[in-house]
Design a protein around this motif. Structure first.
Motif, mmCIF file in Angstrom:
data_model
loop_
_atom_site.group_PDB
_atom_site.id
_atom_site.type_symbol
_atom_site.label_atom_id
_atom_site.label_comp_id
_atom_site.label_asym_id
_atom_site.label_seq_id
_atom_site.Cartn_x
_atom_site.Cartn_y
_atom_site.Cartn_z
ATOM 1 N N ALA A 172 0.589 9.976 -58.256
ATOM 2 C CA ALA A 172 -0.076 9.833 -59.556
ATOM 3 C C ALA A 172 -1.002 8.634 -59.525
ATOM 4 C CB ALA A 172 0.952 9.670 -60.681
ATOM 5 N N ILE A 173 -2.009 8.666 -60.405
ATOM 6 C CA ILE A 173 -2.893 7.520 -60.625
ATOM 7 C C ILE A 173 -2.767 7.111 -62.082
ATOM 8 C CG2 ILE A 173 -5.287 6.734 -60.747
ATOM 9 C CD1 ILE A 173 -5.919 8.476 -58.356
ATOM 10 N N HIS A 174 -2.515 5.846 -62.319
ATOM 11 C CA HIS A 174 -2.482 5.289 -63.670
ATOM 12 C C HIS A 174 -3.738 4.461 -63.896
ATOM 13 C CE1 HIS A 174 2.184 5.531 -64.157
ATOM 14 N NE2 HIS A 174 1.672 6.611 -63.585
ATOM 15 N N GLY A 175 -4.093 4.285 -65.151
ATOM 16 C CA GLY A 175 -5.288 3.492 -65.432
ATOM 17 C C GLY A 175 -5.439 3.206 -66.905
ATOM 18 N N ARG A 176 -6.547 2.577 -67.247
ATOM 19 C CA ARG A 176 -6.810 2.129 -68.609
ATOM 20 C C ARG A 176 -8.218 2.569 -69.016
ATOM 21 N NH1 ARG A 176 -4.776 -2.834 -70.344
ATOM 22 N NH2 ARG A 176 -6.929 -3.481 -70.721
ATOM 23 N N ASN A 177 -8.335 3.037 -70.248
ATOM 24 C CA ASN A 177 -9.644 3.339 -70.836
ATOM 25 C C ASN A 177 -9.714 2.727 -72.218
ATOM 26 O OD1 ASN A 177 -9.776 6.623 -69.382
ATOM 27 N ND2 ASN A 177 -10.877 4.826 -68.734
ATOM 28 N N ARG A 178 -10.812 2.069 -72.517
ATOM 29 C CA ARG A 178 -10.972 1.515 -73.855
ATOM 30 C C ARG A 178 -11.165 2.646 -74.862
ATOM 31 N NH1 ARG A 178 -13.991 -4.047 -75.340
ATOM 32 N NH2 ARG A 178 -13.757 -3.982 -77.608
ATOM 33 N N ASP A 179 -10.457 2.529 -75.974
ATOM 34 C CA ASP A 179 -10.511 3.561 -76.997
ATOM 35 C C ASP A 179 -11.938 3.758 -77.491
ATOM 36 O OD1 ASP A 179 -9.689 5.418 -78.901
ATOM 37 O OD2 ASP A 179 -9.250 3.885 -80.402
ATOM 38 N N LEU A 181 -14.946 3.680 -76.853
ATOM 39 C CA LEU A 181 -16.105 3.184 -76.112
ATOM 40 C C LEU A 181 -16.145 3.739 -74.696
ATOM 41 C CD1 LEU A 181 -16.322 -0.555 -77.243
ATOM 42 C CD2 LEU A 181 -17.395 1.477 -78.240
ATOM 43 N N ALA A 182 -15.000 4.121 -74.170
ATOM 44 C CA ALA A 182 -14.943 4.722 -72.831
ATOM 45 C C ALA A 182 -14.687 6.219 -72.929
ATOM 46 C CB ALA A 182 -13.861 4.040 -72.006
ATOM 47 N N ARG A 183 -15.258 6.853 -73.964
ATOM 48 C CA ARG A 183 -14.955 8.269 -74.210
ATOM 49 C C ARG A 183 -15.401 9.165 -73.060
ATOM 50 N NH1 ARG A 183 -18.868 7.188 -78.203
ATOM 51 N NH2 ARG A 183 -17.229 7.200 -79.792
ATOM 52 N N ALA A 184 -16.514 8.817 -72.409
ATOM 53 C CA ALA A 184 -16.987 9.665 -71.300
ATOM 54 C C ALA A 184 -15.990 9.644 -70.143
ATOM 55 C CB ALA A 184 -18.358 9.203 -70.840
ATOM 56 N N MET A 185 -15.498 8.455 -69.812
ATOM 57 C CA MET A 185 -14.524 8.349 -68.725
ATOM 58 C C MET A 185 -13.199 8.984 -69.120
ATOM 59 S SD MET A 185 -14.624 7.221 -65.655
ATOM 60 C CE MET A 185 -13.510 8.385 -64.894
ATOM 61 N N TRP A 186 -12.825 8.842 -70.383
ATOM 62 C CA TRP A 186 -11.581 9.451 -70.857
ATOM 63 C C TRP A 186 -11.658 10.972 -70.753
ATOM 64 C CZ3 TRP A 186 -6.784 8.994 -71.035
ATOM 65 C CH2 TRP A 186 -5.964 9.635 -71.966
ATOM 66 N N ALA A 187 -12.821 11.540 -71.042
ATOM 67 C CA ALA A 187 -12.995 12.995 -70.916
ATOM 68 C C ALA A 187 -12.819 13.437 -69.466
ATOM 69 C CB ALA A 187 -14.369 13.402 -71.440
ATOM 70 N N ILE A 188 -13.333 12.641 -68.528
ATOM 71 C CA ILE A 188 -13.160 12.965 -67.110
ATOM 72 C C ILE A 188 -11.685 12.915 -66.737
ATOM 73 C CG2 ILE A 188 -13.650 12.189 -64.761
ATOM 74 C CD1 ILE A 188 -16.363 11.160 -65.816
ATOM 75 N N ASN A 189 -10.997 11.878 -67.196
ATOM 76 C CA ASN A 189 -9.576 11.752 -66.875
ATOM 77 C C ASN A 189 -8.758 12.893 -67.473
ATOM 78 O OD1 ASN A 189 -9.695 9.397 -65.291
ATOM 79 N ND2 ASN A 189 -9.806 8.112 -67.112
ATOM 80 N N SER A 191 -9.778 15.888 -67.953
ATOM 81 C CA SER A 191 -10.049 17.096 -67.165
ATOM 82 C C SER A 191 -9.221 17.141 -65.885
ATOM 83 C CB SER A 191 -11.541 17.175 -66.818
ATOM 84 O OG SER A 191 -11.897 16.240 -65.812
ATOM 85 N N LEU A 192 -8.739 15.982 -65.441
ATOM 86 C CA LEU A 192 -7.926 15.913 -64.229
ATOM 87 C C LEU A 192 -6.431 15.990 -64.532
ATOM 88 C CD1 LEU A 192 -9.949 13.102 -62.454
ATOM 89 C CD2 LEU A 192 -9.752 15.471 -61.679
ATOM 90 N N GLY A 193 -6.092 16.150 -65.812
ATOM 91 C CA GLY A 193 -4.696 16.278 -66.191
ATOM 92 C C GLY A 193 -4.055 15.001 -66.689
ATOM 93 N N SER A 194 -4.862 13.986 -66.989
ATOM 94 C CA SER A 194 -4.312 12.722 -67.480
ATOM 95 C C SER A 194 -3.795 12.874 -68.899
ATOM 96 C CB SER A 194 -5.390 11.635 -67.453
ATOM 97 O OG SER A 194 -5.897 11.437 -66.160
ATOM 98 N N PHE A 195 -2.860 12.004 -69.245
ATOM 99 C CA PHE A 195 -2.373 11.938 -70.627
ATOM 100 C C PHE A 195 -2.050 10.479 -70.946
ATOM 101 C CE2 PHE A 195 1.256 12.775 -67.912
ATOM 102 C CZ PHE A 195 2.204 11.841 -68.325
ATOM 103 N N GLU A 196 -2.172 10.133 -72.214
ATOM 104 C CA GLU A 196 -1.896 8.767 -72.640
ATOM 105 C C GLU A 196 -0.389 8.514 -72.604
ATOM 106 O OE1 GLU A 196 -2.444 5.869 -76.570
ATOM 107 O OE2 GLU A 196 -3.331 7.871 -76.548
ATOM 108 N N ARG A 211 -10.882 -2.080 -80.122
ATOM 109 C CA ARG A 211 -10.304 -2.951 -79.101
ATOM 110 C C ARG A 211 -9.017 -2.389 -78.495
ATOM 111 N NH1 ARG A 211 -12.162 -6.526 -83.028
ATOM 112 N NH2 ARG A 211 -10.104 -6.585 -84.037
ATOM 113 N N ASP A 212 -8.558 -1.219 -78.966
ATOM 114 C CA ASP A 212 -7.338 -0.629 -78.414
ATOM 115 C C ASP A 212 -7.602 -0.061 -77.022
ATOM 116 O OD1 ASP A 212 -6.360 -1.260 -80.869
ATOM 117 O OD2 ASP A 212 -5.898 0.799 -81.479
ATOM 118 N N CYS A 213 -6.514 0.080 -76.264
ATOM 119 C CA CYS A 213 -6.618 0.606 -74.899
ATOM 120 C C CYS A 213 -5.710 1.822 -74.740
ATOM 121 C CB CYS A 213 -6.221 -0.477 -73.893
ATOM 122 S SG CYS A 213 -6.159 0.104 -72.180
ATOM 123 N N LEU A 214 -6.222 2.855 -74.095
ATOM 124 C CA LEU A 214 -5.439 4.040 -73.739
ATOM 125 C C LEU A 214 -4.954 3.862 -72.301
ATOM 126 C CD1 LEU A 214 -7.841 6.809 -75.091
ATOM 127 C CD2 LEU A 214 -6.110 5.525 -76.346
#
Length: 482
Positions: A172-179, A181-189, A191-196, A211-214
């Motif tokens: 698995a890969i874990h990571g952080r996306n800013r709520d 403001l990082a919507r484009a990257m969150w959409a990519i994640n 699509s790969l099966g990521s979940f918060e 300022r929240d983080c997913l």
């Protein structure tokens, strides 16, 4: 291109099932092939070189990596040099996946991930349940030069890095996306099966909005399912799924395919496979997205033939779903919206005879699994209903499709009396209503739903049936030749 990538990613996960614990670093064939094919869509693609970083060549690119950070990000968002260096610590048993795309020696895009335990200083990592798992990695950085962002290079690079991680046995890969403001990257994640997995409030210490983080988890490995007898349906043995199955069903994973919008030949073929488990007189089907919706459809179909009768009869503790007022009323959940009467679970036949003397019943609903294998009792109920002219409806989710057991899956072949109708939940978002010719309403679209089933849930179930039938044939063959 999206289909081809996800088919390839799924196939890489399937291949890993045969050797899930290997630490060997195989040549990243699939990841490299994917990158090469996708880069052809980008201007001056021939000038772009793919570099796979490792502990031997990292020093060559170290300064250029840090310089790109300075050029693209403000100081607060730049990744420190020591974090990049931590990726290539020889203590870790799995080499950290890292990819660079260069043009004329300059980096135009880069992506890195490394062992989660190396990044405990990042918020959310220290108390991550997987922090000590050597096969769980952390997404450290993905950066694309501004002049290359229009071509979707960020998605391509993240896809390739994920494929490379699968090939190396990372779970698995874990990571952080800013709520937001990082919507484009969150959409990519996504699509790969990521979940918060965690929501970190006010994580970013600045004066900007959102300022929240997913904090997310992206699983990369398939696991063979454990035997779970509590499930009312059999589980797909993914070790026996082949590449052809993945290719055939990939469109159903990203498109809502069902009878209420559009349908494919695969959907119809799978429906035929499932229908063959029913006796021929009951192969009049309606598809649905849940057990409750199937119950609604069978009740409506019966009412068309038996109106104005509207009273429902069932047995205490028998279950028919909870997603509609009718299903909840039959299941005894909350206040009953419909006129339902329940008979006690003991001496069902005697109570049934007394109640069916009154010609007010729409139908008698039973959950066949709760008869506990006492088929003679069930047959007696069918016979009483038949003699009184009251339809009997089976919820047969458990005994028909729940076990790899030839006797329980051939319930109808054990006696002469058939129900008038029945429902079967296949798992996921797929359920079937079946009935005889008299009750079936064949007017086009009369009982169609807004969302009547799910092609992938049906495909998964149909494949499970095929696997069960193959095992039964092998078992029968061994018995005959033993």
């Amino acid at each position: 291109a999206t289909y081809h990538f996800h088919i390839g990613l799924a196939d890489a996960k399937r291949r890993r099932l045969s050797d899930p614990d290997s630490n060997s670093i195989a040549q990243p064939v699939l990841a490299r092939e994917y990158l090469r094919s996708e880069l052809k869509r980008i201007d001056d693609a021939d000038a772009i070189e793919i570099v796979e970083l490792n502990s031997q060549n990292f020093a060559v690119y170290r300064d250029r990596i840090l310089q790109m950070q300075v050029e693209v990000y403000e100081p607060a968002r730049q990744t420190p040099a020591e974090e990049f260096e931590a990726l290539f610590n020889d203590e870790h048993s799995i080499e950290s996946p890292a990819l660079l795309l260069t043009r004329d020696g300059q980096i135009v895009a880069m992506a890195f991930c490394g062992p989660l335990s190396s990044f405990k200083q990042e918020r959310g990592v220290a108390d991550d349940p997987w922090v000590q798992d050597v096969r769980t990695f952390y997404m450290l950085d993905l950066t694309v030069s501004p002049e290359y962002r229009a071509g979707g290079l960020g998605r391509i690079l993240k896809n390739a890095l994920s494929m490379l991680a699968v090939e190396r046995g990372i779970q698995a890969i874990h990571g952080r996306n800013r709520d937001r403001l990082a919507r484009a990257m969150w959409a990519i994640n996504l699509s790969l099966g990521s979940f918060e997995s965690k929501h970190l409030v006010d994580d970013y210490l600045d004066d900007q909005p959102h300022r929240d983080c997913l904090y997310y988890r992206c699983p990369l490995a398939w696991k063979l399912p454990r035997e779970n007898s509590s499930l009312p349906f059999a589980q797909l043995d993914i070790s026996r799924v082949d590449a052809e199955y993945l290719c055939r069903n990939a469109p159903a994973l990203v498109n809502k395919i069902c009878l209420s919008n559009f349908v494919t030949k695969t959907f119809l073929d799978d429906l035929e496979t499932v229908s063959q488990t029913l006796p021929a007189p009951l192969r009049h089907l309606y598809t649905a997205s849940s057990l409750a919706e199937s119950i609604d459809k069978v009740a409506k179909a019966i009412w068309l033939k038996r109106q104005p009768r509207n009273r429902l009869l069932t047995i205490e503790a028998h279950f028919f779903g909870e997603g509609s007022f009718l299903a909840r009323s039959l299941s005894g959940i909350g206040d009953s919206y419909f006129d339902v009467e329940r008979i006690a679970s003991g001496k069902v036949a005697d109570q049934l005879r007394r109640r069916l003397d009154n010609d007010c019943w729409l139908a008698f609903f039973v959950q066949t699994e709760l008869f506990g294998g006492k088929l003679d009792k069930l047959v007696e109920c069918v016979e009483i209903c038949r003699n009184r002219g009251v339809p009997i409806v089976f919820n047969e989710t458990g005994p028909r499709f729940g076990r790899d057991d030839q006797a329980s899956r051939q319930l109808f072949q054990l006696y002469d009396w058939l129900p008038d109708a029945g429902v079967v939940w296949l798992g996921g978002q797929m359920s079937l209503t079946y009935m005889n010719d008299f009750l079936f309403a064949d007017d086009p679209l009369l009982l169609i739903s807004t969302w009547d089933g799910d092609a992938y849930s049906l495909a998964r179930f149909a494949e499970t049936l095929r696997q069960q039938n193959d095992r039964l044939r092998i078992s029968d063959h061994n018995i005959r030749h033993s």
